[in-house]
Write a protein that holds these residues in place. Structure first.
Motif, PDB file in Angstrom:
ATOM      1  N   GLU A 295       0.825  -1.211   0.000  1.00  0.00           N
ATOM      2  CA  GLU A 295       0.000   0.000   0.000  1.00  0.00           C
ATOM      3  C   GLU A 295       0.857   1.257   0.000  1.00  0.00           C
ATOM      4  O   GLU A 295       0.596   2.208  -0.745  1.00  0.00           O
ATOM      5  CB  GLU A 295      -0.924  -0.009   1.217  1.00  0.00           C
ATOM      6  CG  GLU A 295      -1.834   1.212   1.307  1.00  0.00           C
ATOM      7  CD  GLU A 295      -2.743   1.168   2.507  1.00  0.00           C
ATOM      8  OE1 GLU A 295      -3.399   2.202   2.784  1.00  0.00           O
ATOM      9  OE2 GLU A 295      -2.800   0.128   3.191  1.00  0.00           O
ATOM     10  N   LEU A 296       1.897   1.273   0.826  1.00  0.00           N
ATOM     11  CA  LEU A 296       2.783   2.434   0.881  1.00  0.00           C
ATOM     12  C   LEU A 296       3.505   2.643  -0.451  1.00  0.00           C
ATOM     13  O   LEU A 296       3.659   3.779  -0.919  1.00  0.00           O
ATOM     14  CB  LEU A 296       3.801   2.267   2.009  1.00  0.00           C
ATOM     15  CG  LEU A 296       3.254   2.375   3.429  1.00  0.00           C
ATOM     16  CD1 LEU A 296       4.310   1.959   4.431  1.00  0.00           C
ATOM     17  CD2 LEU A 296       2.796   3.810   3.720  1.00  0.00           C
ATOM     18  N   LYS A 297       3.946   1.566  -1.079  1.00  0.00           N
ATOM     19  CA  LYS A 297       4.634   1.689  -2.368  1.00  0.00           C
ATOM     20  C   LYS A 297       3.679   2.188  -3.445  1.00  0.00           C
ATOM     21  O   LYS A 297       4.074   2.990  -4.313  1.00  0.00           O
ATOM     22  CB  LYS A 297       5.230   0.339  -2.768  1.00  0.00           C
ATOM     23  CG  LYS A 297       6.363  -0.136  -1.854  1.00  0.00           C
ATOM     24  CD  LYS A 297       6.760  -1.573  -2.197  1.00  0.00           C
ATOM     25  CE  LYS A 297       7.668  -2.159  -1.154  1.00  0.00           C
ATOM     26  NZ  LYS A 297       7.998  -3.578  -1.419  1.00  0.00           N
ATOM     27  N   SER A 298       2.433   1.735  -3.412  1.00  0.00           N
ATOM     28  CA  SER A 298       1.443   2.198  -4.387  1.00  0.00           C
ATOM     29  C   SER A 298       1.172   3.687  -4.212  1.00  0.00           C
ATOM     30  O   SER A 298       1.052   4.426  -5.203  1.00  0.00           O
ATOM     31  CB  SER A 298       0.138   1.415  -4.229  1.00  0.00           C
ATOM     32  OG  SER A 298       0.325   0.059  -4.559  1.00  0.00           O
ATOM     33  N   GLU A 299       1.088   4.133  -2.978  1.00  0.00           N
ATOM     34  CA  GLU A 299       0.882   5.557  -2.715  1.00  0.00           C
ATOM     35  C   GLU A 299       2.045   6.369  -3.262  1.00  0.00           C
ATOM     36  O   GLU A 299       1.858   7.429  -3.864  1.00  0.00           O
ATOM     37  CB  GLU A 299       0.739   5.802  -1.217  1.00  0.00           C
ATOM     38  CG  GLU A 299      -0.553   5.271  -0.612  1.00  0.00           C
ATOM     39  CD  GLU A 299      -0.600   5.485   0.880  1.00  0.00           C
ATOM     40  OE1 GLU A 299       0.348   6.091   1.427  1.00  0.00           O
ATOM     41  OE2 GLU A 299      -1.583   5.042   1.509  1.00  0.00           O
ATOM     42  N   TRP A 300       3.267   5.867  -3.041  1.00  0.00           N
ATOM     43  CA  TRP A 300       4.449   6.587  -3.523  1.00  0.00           C
ATOM     44  C   TRP A 300       4.427   6.674  -5.048  1.00  0.00           C
ATOM     45  O   TRP A 300       4.659   7.737  -5.630  1.00  0.00           O
ATOM     46  CB  TRP A 300       5.713   5.872  -3.053  1.00  0.00           C
ATOM     47  CG  TRP A 300       6.972   6.520  -3.543  1.00  0.00           C
ATOM     48  CD1 TRP A 300       7.660   7.546  -2.972  1.00  0.00           C
ATOM     49  CD2 TRP A 300       7.676   6.200  -4.753  1.00  0.00           C
ATOM     50  NE1 TRP A 300       8.743   7.881  -3.735  1.00  0.00           N
ATOM     51  CE2 TRP A 300       8.782   7.081  -4.838  1.00  0.00           C
ATOM     52  CE3 TRP A 300       7.483   5.272  -5.758  1.00  0.00           C
ATOM     53  CZ2 TRP A 300       9.690   7.040  -5.885  1.00  0.00           C
ATOM     54  CZ3 TRP A 300       8.388   5.229  -6.816  1.00  0.00           C
ATOM     55  CH2 TRP A 300       9.471   6.101  -6.876  1.00  0.00           C
ATOM     56  N   LEU A 301       4.116   5.543  -5.706  1.00  0.00           N
ATOM     57  CA  LEU A 301       4.091   5.525  -7.162  1.00  0.00           C
ATOM     58  C   LEU A 301       2.998   6.447  -7.697  1.00  0.00           C
ATOM     59  O   LEU A 301       3.205   7.157  -8.696  1.00  0.00           O
ATOM     60  CB  LEU A 301       3.864   4.096  -7.665  1.00  0.00           C
ATOM     61  CG  LEU A 301       3.872   3.905  -9.187  1.00  0.00           C
ATOM     62  CD1 LEU A 301       5.209   4.347  -9.770  1.00  0.00           C
ATOM     63  CD2 LEU A 301       3.588   2.451  -9.544  1.00  0.00           C
ATOM     64  N   PHE A 302       1.849   6.470  -7.037  1.00  0.00           N
ATOM     65  CA  PHE A 302       0.761   7.341  -7.474  1.00  0.00           C
ATOM     66  C   PHE A 302       1.175   8.800  -7.394  1.00  0.00           C
ATOM     67  O   PHE A 302       0.935   9.586  -8.333  1.00  0.00           O
ATOM     68  CB  PHE A 302      -0.469   7.109  -6.605  1.00  0.00           C
ATOM     69  CG  PHE A 302      -1.620   8.030  -6.920  1.00  0.00           C
ATOM     70  CD1 PHE A 302      -2.458   7.787  -8.006  1.00  0.00           C
ATOM     71  CD2 PHE A 302      -1.852   9.163  -6.149  1.00  0.00           C
ATOM     72  CE1 PHE A 302      -3.500   8.643  -8.304  1.00  0.00           C
ATOM     73  CE2 PHE A 302      -2.892  10.028  -6.443  1.00  0.00           C
ATOM     74  CZ  PHE A 302      -3.716   9.763  -7.521  1.00  0.00           C
ATOM     75  N   ARG A 303       1.836   9.182  -6.318  1.00  0.00           N
ATOM     76  CA  ARG A 303       2.284  10.583  -6.177  1.00  0.00           C
ATOM     77  C   ARG A 303       3.317  10.920  -7.226  1.00  0.00           C
ATOM     78  O   ARG A 303       3.313  12.015  -7.788  1.00  0.00           O
ATOM     79  CB  ARG A 303       2.844  10.823  -4.757  1.00  0.00           C
ATOM     80  CG  ARG A 303       1.780  10.931  -3.692  1.00  0.00           C
ATOM     81  CD  ARG A 303       2.346  11.574  -2.432  1.00  0.00           C
ATOM     82  NE  ARG A 303       3.433  10.770  -1.863  1.00  0.00           N
ATOM     83  CZ  ARG A 303       3.255   9.803  -0.979  1.00  0.00           C
ATOM     84  NH1 ARG A 303       2.048   9.509  -0.564  1.00  0.00           N
ATOM     85  NH2 ARG A 303       4.287   9.131  -0.509  1.00  0.00           N
ATOM     86  N   GLN A 304       4.229   9.974  -7.489  1.00  0.00           N
ATOM     87  CA  GLN A 304       5.249  10.220  -8.502  1.00  0.00           C
ATOM     88  C   GLN A 304       4.621  10.391  -9.881  1.00  0.00           C
ATOM     89  O   GLN A 304       5.006  11.257 -10.658  1.00  0.00           O
ATOM     90  CB  GLN A 304       6.266   9.074  -8.522  1.00  0.00           C
ATOM     91  CG  GLN A 304       7.098   8.935  -7.256  1.00  0.00           C
ATOM     92  CD  GLN A 304       7.965  10.152  -7.013  1.00  0.00           C
ATOM     93  OE1 GLN A 304       7.618  11.037  -6.225  1.00  0.00           O
ATOM     94  NE2 GLN A 304       9.080  10.238  -7.698  1.00  0.00           N
ATOM     95  N   THR A 305       3.620   9.556 -10.188  1.00  0.00           N
ATOM     96  CA  THR A 305       2.939   9.636 -11.474  1.00  0.00           C
ATOM     97  C   THR A 305       2.167  10.940 -11.589  1.00  0.00           C
ATOM     98  O   THR A 305       2.169  11.614 -12.630  1.00  0.00           O
ATOM     99  CB  THR A 305       1.989   8.447 -11.649  1.00  0.00           C
ATOM    100  OG1 THR A 305       2.739   7.235 -11.551  1.00  0.00           O
ATOM    101  CG2 THR A 305       1.301   8.493 -13.002  1.00  0.00           C
ATOM    102  N   ALA A 306       1.499  11.325 -10.489  1.00  0.00           N
ATOM    103  CA  ALA A 306       0.687  12.544 -10.505  1.00  0.00           C
ATOM    104  C   ALA A 306       1.537  13.779 -10.700  1.00  0.00           C
ATOM    105  O   ALA A 306       1.101  14.771 -11.310  1.00  0.00           O
ATOM    106  CB  ALA A 306      -0.114  12.642  -9.200  1.00  0.00           C
ATOM    107  N   THR A 307       2.763  13.753 -10.216  1.00  0.00           N
ATOM    108  CA  THR A 307       3.634  14.910 -10.334  1.00  0.00           C
ATOM    109  C   THR A 307       4.548  14.833 -11.558  1.00  0.00           C
ATOM    110  O   THR A 307       5.364  15.736 -11.804  1.00  0.00           O
ATOM    111  CB  THR A 307       4.515  15.062  -9.073  1.00  0.00           C
ATOM    112  OG1 THR A 307       5.292  13.880  -8.891  1.00  0.00           O
ATOM    113  CG2 THR A 307       3.639  15.292  -7.840  1.00  0.00           C
TER     114      THR A 307
END
Length: 386
Positions: free
Chosen positions: A371-383
């Motif tokens: 879950e934490l890795k998915s959140e990190w990847l989502f933020r990276q993709t969004a930015t």
């Protein structure tokens, strides 16, 4: 002798977890002393309730600072004095229940999902409690702390390790006590205290008894005394884990070209997957390491020893599992993958049944990190920085 090459590998800076991610990440703690983790305010309250008037400070904030400064002073006498104060206020059933419950609460709040917390029952008998009453009070406190944690949206399971003091002569008695309570909250046995002059071989009768009973035990070894302490704990006593074990680094040589050579003992520890209960901040305080960057855990991680991250004494070290990982992330550039590696190592090494360990890894630890890795990847993709 085993030789291989290694290099200082770090994770890209963008994958390093933030302090908040570290706090939220599921963590497993194998080496934590109950009498080394009290809340300063609780010490003040219990001292007032029991008439203990020897505290150096009665203001909780100042007392917390005193404990950390005393532990950092470089004076063994002053360091040991800190435990005299905590043990002094842990002599009644009510005090032990409170301290154990708060321990479970504090660990759960810090993201610890499984913990083995150790204490020496023989140090809590001054007000007339029996050894059995001490164990039952601490177990009651841990269960209460688990319930409070659940009420606050956290999950944690706490097992107790009963510790015998190496300088005393009650190890067999404490080992028998641990065996009697092994299905009601106690998961194993430990010996602690000064290594020099008090080798684990003084307590062979306790270890032989535990092995006959198919019970688990860890031994404080390789913190101050070095390789002989580790060798005796493993080859004479048969320890399942090593408390600290940091001095195994003395059996590892690094050549100028980066070639690493493991001695026979270091190879044995790695090959047998013997868990090392490493406590970085505490090791700095006791001069077992000179800095976080130079702590042996960095090399042992690269060499795939079964290293684990622990707190030792949260009050004296002013630390938590999250802070320990923050230091290691900063020193070695560790990522969430590295944190998960240490955490799975610890869970594999716990003293509970295999199926329960596996369930914790599969149902709690891996999903939590995913879950934490998915959140990190989502933020990276969004930015747009992925």
């Amino acid at each position: 002798m085993t030789s291989e090459t290694t290099s200082q590998a770090t994770s890209p800076s963008g994958t390093r977890p933030t302090p908040e991610q570290i706090r939220r990440a599921p963590k497993v703690l194998l080496h934590d002393h109950l009498d080394g983790g009290l809340r300063p305010g609780t010490i003040v309250d219990l001292a007032a309730a029991t008439g203990y008037d020897k505290l150096p400070e009665t203001d909780p904030d100042k007392l917390g600072i005193w404990f950390r400064e005393a532990a950092d002073s470089g004076s063994l006498e002053r360091y040991l004095e800190t435990f005299a104060h905590t043990c002094a206020v842990m002599q009644t059933r009510e005090a032990l229940v409170r301290v154990a419950a708060e321990c479970a609460e504090d660990l759960a709040e810090d993201g610890v999902v499984y913990a083995e917390v150790r204490y020496a029952p023989e140090q809590h008998l001054e007000a007339g409690l029996t050894l059995e009453q001490v164990v039952e009070a601490v177990n009651e406190g841990f269960r209460e702390g688990e319930r409070r944690a659940r009420a606050n949206g956290h999950r944690i399971r706490v097992g107790a390790l009963l510790t015998a003091m190496r300088h005393a002569a009650r190890a067999l008695e404490i080992a028998e006590l641990a065996n009697r309570y092994r299905d009601t909250g106690v998961v194993g046995f430990d010996i602690a205290g000064a290594e020099a002059g008090f080798p684990p071989t003084r307590h062979l009768d306790a270890f032989e008894y535990l092995k006959r009973e198919n019970n688990h035990f860890t031994i404080h070894a390789g913190e101050a005394f070095g390789l002989p302490s580790i060798w005796q704990a493993l080859q004479w006593c048969g320890a399942d884990r090593l408390g600290h074990g940091v001095r195994i680094i003395d059996d590892i040589e690094i050549a100028e070209d980066g070639t690493v050579t493991l001695g026979r003992l270091a190879s044995y520890v790695r090959d047998k997957r013997i868990p090392l209960e490493m406590c970085p901040t505490s090791n700095l305080q006791t001069a077992a390491a000179t800095s976080y960057e130079e702590h042996p855990i960095g090399l042992l991680r690269k060499l795939h020893f079964r290293a684990t991250v622990n707190t030792d004494n949260r009050l004296m070290s002013g630390t938590s599992m999250s802070l320990e990982f923050e230091h290691l992330v900063k020193a070695f550039g560790y990522s969430l993958d590295d944190m998960q590696w240490f955490t799975v190592n610890a869970m594999k090494s716990a003293f509970i049944p295999f199926d329960e360990r596996l369930a914790m890894i599969s149902d709690v630890i891996k999903p939590g990190y995913a879950e934490l890795k998915s959140e990190w990847l989502f933020r990276q993709t969004a930015t747009g920085s992925a």
